[in-house]
Design an enzyme around this catalytic site. Structure first.
Site, mmCIF file in Angstrom:
data_model
loop_
_atom_site.group_PDB
_atom_site.id
_atom_site.type_symbol
_atom_site.label_atom_id
_atom_site.label_comp_id
_atom_site.label_asym_id
_atom_site.label_seq_id
_atom_site.Cartn_x
_atom_site.Cartn_y
_atom_site.Cartn_z
ATOM 1 N N ARG A 51 5.432 -4.865 -2.382
ATOM 2 C CA ARG A 51 4.302 -5.310 -1.559
ATOM 3 C C ARG A 51 3.295 -4.178 -1.389
ATOM 4 N NH1 ARG A 51 7.496 -7.684 3.554
ATOM 5 N NH2 ARG A 51 8.674 -5.783 3.131
ATOM 6 N N ASP A 53 -0.417 -2.656 0.239
ATOM 7 C CA ASP A 53 -1.180 -2.756 1.469
ATOM 8 C C ASP A 53 -2.611 -3.217 1.213
ATOM 9 O OD1 ASP A 53 1.005 -1.755 2.926
ATOM 10 O OD2 ASP A 53 0.399 0.310 2.519
ATOM 11 N N ARG A 198 0.370 7.261 -0.151
ATOM 12 C CA ARG A 198 -0.902 7.678 0.443
ATOM 13 C C ARG A 198 -0.712 8.868 1.386
ATOM 14 N NH1 ARG A 198 -2.933 2.416 3.131
ATOM 15 N NH2 ARG A 198 -4.549 3.832 3.919
#
Length: 267
Positions: A51, A53, A198
């Site tokens: 998944r 973001d 990130r």
């Protein structure tokens, strides 16, 4: 009932991430399921490998779904694409064994974080890369990245709303490449925590700009505290580029993306 796997590419700028949410929220999964349902003539629910973001892109996403509709693979691919918005594309479709699971059969995920390092913000690559206007010292970033290779508790790089059962992950690869003004962080692990890539990118950029020393990254890792790491890097530089599966699941292979990157990064 047949099980079908698809390779999905998408530009995440217009979506609140992969996973379907409350009504009215645009997501990649919602668009893919709507398109496939029109081909199948029945509701379709897809399971993804990873998944992503809001604002994150995918060029190596893998999904699977079950259907009793009799369709050839071209119908799933081209019929699906004819019903998808222009920023989502089905790259390939193939039948798979009933025990194939896009998420649980995978043993690794591979991401790329692309940084445009130049004093002037990019125009043509806006929304496709992360922009850092301060000069980055790539050798220092490489030295810092070495501290994150292997099995560790990555709590310092974990998003607040992460639902993973454990912060312990195994990073197989964390490399940096530079091609002109583009700096690419290549990250491969058995799995990733929410915002992990990130947060790693933001922390390595703190080293690259000279704000921190390479050995500081080891201190951040050891602290197991998100507040000691650097800020989370923007989402639009991040790409899910590949999923690792056992060889017995024979899936189509494409070069790691995004497509506009130099192909010599595809090792």
């Amino acid at each position: 009932m047949s099980r079908i796997a698809l390779g999905i590419e998408y530009n995440g700028n217009n979506y609140r991430g992969w996973q379907t949410q409350q009504p009215g929220v645009p997501t990649v999964q919602l668009e893919v399921e709507r398109a496939l349902a029109k081909v199948a003539d029945h509701p379709v629910s897809v399971i993804c490998a990873g998944r992503t973001d809001a604002g994150v892109h995918g060029c190596g996403q893998v999904v699977h779904f079950d259907s009793d509709a009799v369709r050839d693979m071209r119908a799933w691919q081209f019929g699906g694409n004819s019903n998808l918005p222009k920023d989502i594309s089905i790259r390939w479709a193939t039948p798979v064994a009933d025990d194939f699971h896009a998420r649980f059969s995978a043993f690794s995920r591979r991401y790329r974080y692309v940084i445009y390092n130049h004093p002037i913000r990019p125009a043509l690559l806006a929304g496709q890369v992360s922009w850092q206007f301060l000069p980055l010292d790539v050798p220092s970033m490489r030295e810092a990245a070495k501290h994150l290779i292997g099995e560790h508790d990555f709590s310092s790089f974990r998003g607040v709303y992460c639902q993973s059962k454990t912060p312990v992950k195994t990073v197989h690869r964390l490399d940096l490449f530079q091609r002109g003004n583009l700096i690419v962080l290549e990250a491969e692990a058995n799995a990733f925590l929410m915002h992990m890539v990130r947060n790693i990118a933001g922390t390595l950029m703190a080293v690259g700009t000279g704000k921190k020393k390479p050995e500081w990254v080891a201190e951040v890792l050891e602290a197991r505290n998100r507040s000691v790491a650097a800020s989370t890097a923007p989402p639009h530089g991040l790409y899910l580029v590949g999923i690792g599966y056992p060889q017995r699941f024979i899936l189509p292979q494409e070069p790691f993306g995004p497509a506009w990157l130099p192909q010599d990064l595809n090792a």
